[in-house]
Design an enzyme around this catalytic site. Structure first.
Site: not given
Ligand code: AMP
Ligand code: ZN
Length: 666
Positions: A31, A33-34, A80, A111, A113, A115, A222, A309, A403, A406, A421, A427
């Site tokens: 890090d 050196e970077f 979606s 793949e 999903k 989050d 993705y 899911k 509390c 105290c 508190c 306290c």
């Molecule tokens: P939802 O929000 O439940 O409609 O799920 C769709 C969202 O899942 C997409 O808009 C992506 O943002 C997300 N997502 C996460 N991983 C993936 C993946 N591997 N391929 C496609 N969508 C993904």
């Molecule tokens: Zn207290």
């Protein structure tokens, strides 16, 4: 090598190191050196603005402020995904697909999903030109400045990429990064964030991109959208995107049969906890792009993809007792003490109940049978109550009014979720918490003294605040449990040695709410000593860069309390550092106060960076472009002609290097 070549080669080098570190997770230099290379590049870029490059790795540190995020249309809609919650649903979907496509072999790319928050990145000629949130799928918010600070997002692509395309992905926080961020927040007396997903998505809308740059965000990609992309399958998309420099998780798998898809889902349902980030399911996509085109879209989502899911991992157990913890800042956290239960591979005994509202919302009571889940949070949480199992004589939980440590009546401020508190002076956990913060590594870093010893010393009546540490003697400490002569000596020496700790860290150590490490530095630099800071008004405080109303109020409140004034007087008398050192103070004046400078061109006796530092050290401000607010344009050799014209048009005085230096002579 010419300057231009040097700059180009540093940029290439840093790009490659960024790629190795953030995309491949295989750093090849330290890090340090970077940082050195980055500093060198930044210096050259400041001295030679004529070689500006919008894809330079130096832009990663951020600093651009977006007041309003502009809404812009997506050239290709962001759809979606349909969700399925059981294996049967998934199988039904696969059968439907097969029926529409007829008697052909269908392959699937599986793949995870991810989050987080979805994002669409637009690249033209290999350069990132735009980053837009999903919004309603047709249009989203332009968050380009913020996305540019995420190190795994390439600003310049490599290899054989299409001239123009959009690529979609998810902005996430790793669990480790999230935990680190929260630890820092707690240290600064702020409430921790609830979960990685919301924090990641909130980060995209921060106005100051320098703050985004500090967060350990990542971008996992993705899918791509565009014309003439020259790819025939989803799996190829992933491989190609990876070769252009994007971070595409390698857990993706090409599956030839429904059974293989199920195996993938089963495997990750169990092993997802080993991943560095959160996932809530699997996304199954028909692999062939030709098949995808035949299947098309419904109103909301592609027919060729399906999310499966995972079931949230839950455990059912009994809630024995609700207890309440008091933090260093007085914040009360209700804790559920559970009958120990196995959840996602670990035994869980405690779960967070967050605050009074959460308890009321769930209507959770002692003796209840509760559902416990492990999400992104480090501590598991209670998500519901099995009301069928509740005793008929059970009574609603009465949140504490006083509390537990105290007995002071708790307060709850307008708009705050937490009870507090207010007895910060008396306290016990607040007292020891403050002392523990004071001695911590980033504060006074007192060797030979740990958190437990602080509690012991407090219990024995030897210390009641952090100033008391400085009068402790070996003779007082030695009789304590487990205290040998040597450790008592180390403790006393450690305390004495801390007197050399610089002012900004002493300021941080005081534990003023909202004054974390960075804010402490800013305040120290701006006010130079504790007396000036203690005398500062609200206006003077908010005039300091990055200090807002909330911090200013907290600072004023802290210094207005007689107890704190007393403690500071005592600390002063013991010889702690309460002003910037001679060295730090040298060359610092207020001579240029209220003046804004723009610096352009090359200078003779000093570098541009030195010149800028001189302006700031003497109370002036440096701006990057000439405007009506500019006081002076300091012109060096080879100054950009547009700056000169602009200054002339606006009547901004143009001064030479010598004329500038004369301003500082007194
Ligand atoms: P939802 O929000 O439940 O409609 O799920 C769709 C969202 O899942 C997409 O808009 C992506 O943002 C997300 N997502 C996460 N991983 C993936 C993946 N591997 N391929 C496609 N969508 C993904
Ligand atoms: Zn207290």
């Amino acid at each position: 090598m010419s300057i231009e070549q040097k700059i180009t080669s540093l940029r290439d080098e840093l790009r490659e190191h960024n790629y190795k570190y953030y995309v491949l997770d295989e750093p090849s230099i330290s890090d340090y050196e970077f940082d050195m290379k980055l500093k060198e590049l930044q210096k050259l870029e400041v001295e030679h603005p004529e070689f500006h490059d919008p894809t330079s790795p130096s832009l990663r540190v951020g600093g651009m402020v977006t007041k309003n995020f502009e809404t812009v249309p997506h050239e290709h809609r962001m759809y979606s995904l349909d969700n399925s919650y059981s294996k049967e649903d998934l199988e039904d979907w696969e059968k439907r697909i097969q029926r529409i496509l007829g008697d052909v072999e269908v392959e699937f790319t599986c793949e995870l999903k991810y989050d987080g928050a979805s994002i669409s990145l637009t690249y033209e000629d290999g350069q990132l030109v735009k980053a837009v949130t999903r919004g309603d799928g047709f249009q989203g918010d332009d968050v380009t400045n913020n996305i540019k600070t995420i190190k795994s997002v390439p600003l310049q692509l490599k290899g054989d990429y299409p001239p123009k395309f959009d690529i979609r992905g998810e902005i996430i926080l790793t669990l480790e990064g999230f935990a680190k961020m929260n630890a820092e927040r707690v240290e600064a007396g702020e409430d921790p964030y609830m979960n990685p997903r919301n924090t990641a998505s909130g980060s995209l809308k921060l106005q100051d991109s320098a703050l985004v740059a500090q967060r350990p965000l990542e971008c996992l990609l993705y899918s791509i959208a565009g014309d003439n992309l020259g790819v025939v399958s989803q799996f190829e998309v992933l491989e190609k995107a990876r070769s252009w420099g994007f971070k595409v998780p390698t857990v993706a798998k090409l599956c030839k049969s429904t059974e293989e898809v199920m195996q993938f889902a089963d495997y990750w349902e169990v092993n997802r906890h080993d991943l560095p980030y959160e996932t809530d399911g699997v996304v199954v996509k028909v692999n062939s792009i030709q098949h995808q085109d035949e299947l098309g879209y419904t109103a909301k989502s592609p027919r060729w993809a399906m999310a499966y899911k995972f079931k949230a991992e839950q455990a059912i157990t009994k809630l024995n007792k609700i207890t309440y913890q008091v933090g260093r800042t007085g914040a009360i956290t209700p804790v559920a003490n559970l009958e120990p239960v196995l959840l996602a591979g670990t035994t869980v005994k405690r779960a967070s109940l967050h605050n009074a509202d959460q308890i009321a919302k769930l209507d959770v009571r002692e003796g209840d049978t509760v559902f416990v889940e492990k999400g992104g949070e480090i501590i598991p949480k209670i998500v519901g109550v099995d009301f069928a199992k509740r005793d008929t004589d059970s009574k609603p939980t009465q949140y504490i009014t006083h509390c537990p440590e105290c007995e002071t009546e708790l307060i709850r401020k307008e708009g705050e979720a937490q009870h507090f508190c207010p007895n910060d002076i008396g306290c016990p956990p607040q007292i020891t918490g403050r002392i523990q913060h004071f001695i911590s590594r980033k504060a006074m870093d007192i060797e030979g003294l740990g958190g437990e010893t602080v509690e012991l010393l407090f219990k024995e009546g030897l210390i009641g605040n952090y100033a008391d540490l400085y009068t402790l003697t070996k003779e007082q400490i030695m009789p304590l449990e487990r205290m040998a002569e040597k450790s008592a000596e180390n403790l006393v020496n450690g305390v004495q040695a801390s007197k050399a700790i610089p002012f900004e860290r002493v300021l941080f150590a005081l534990g003023i709410r909202y004054v974390g490490e960075t804010v402490a530095k800013k305040l120290a630099k701006a006010f130079k000593n504790i007396d000036a800071l203690m005398a500062a008004s609200q206006e003077q405080l908010v005039a300091v860069d990055e200090i807002g109303e909330r911090i200013a109020q907290s600072v004023i409140k802290f210094f207005s309390e007689p107890v704190n004034q007393d403690i500071i007087d005592r600390l002063k008398s013991y010889g702690l550092q309460f002003s910037l050192s001679e060295e730090q103070l040298e060359n610092q004046t207020e001579l240029l106060k209220g003046q804004t400078f723009v610096v352009s061109g090359v200078f003779e006796s000093i570098s541009r960076n030195e010149l800028k530092k001189m302006i700031e050290d003497n109370g002036g401000k440096v701006a990057s472009s000439v405007s009506s607010k500019t006081s002076f344009l300091v012109a060096g050799d080879k100054m950009g002609p547009s700056k000169r014209t602009k200054a002339e048009n606006l009547g901004v005085p143009i001064i030479s290097e010598q004329e500038f230096l004369q301003k500082l002579e007194v």
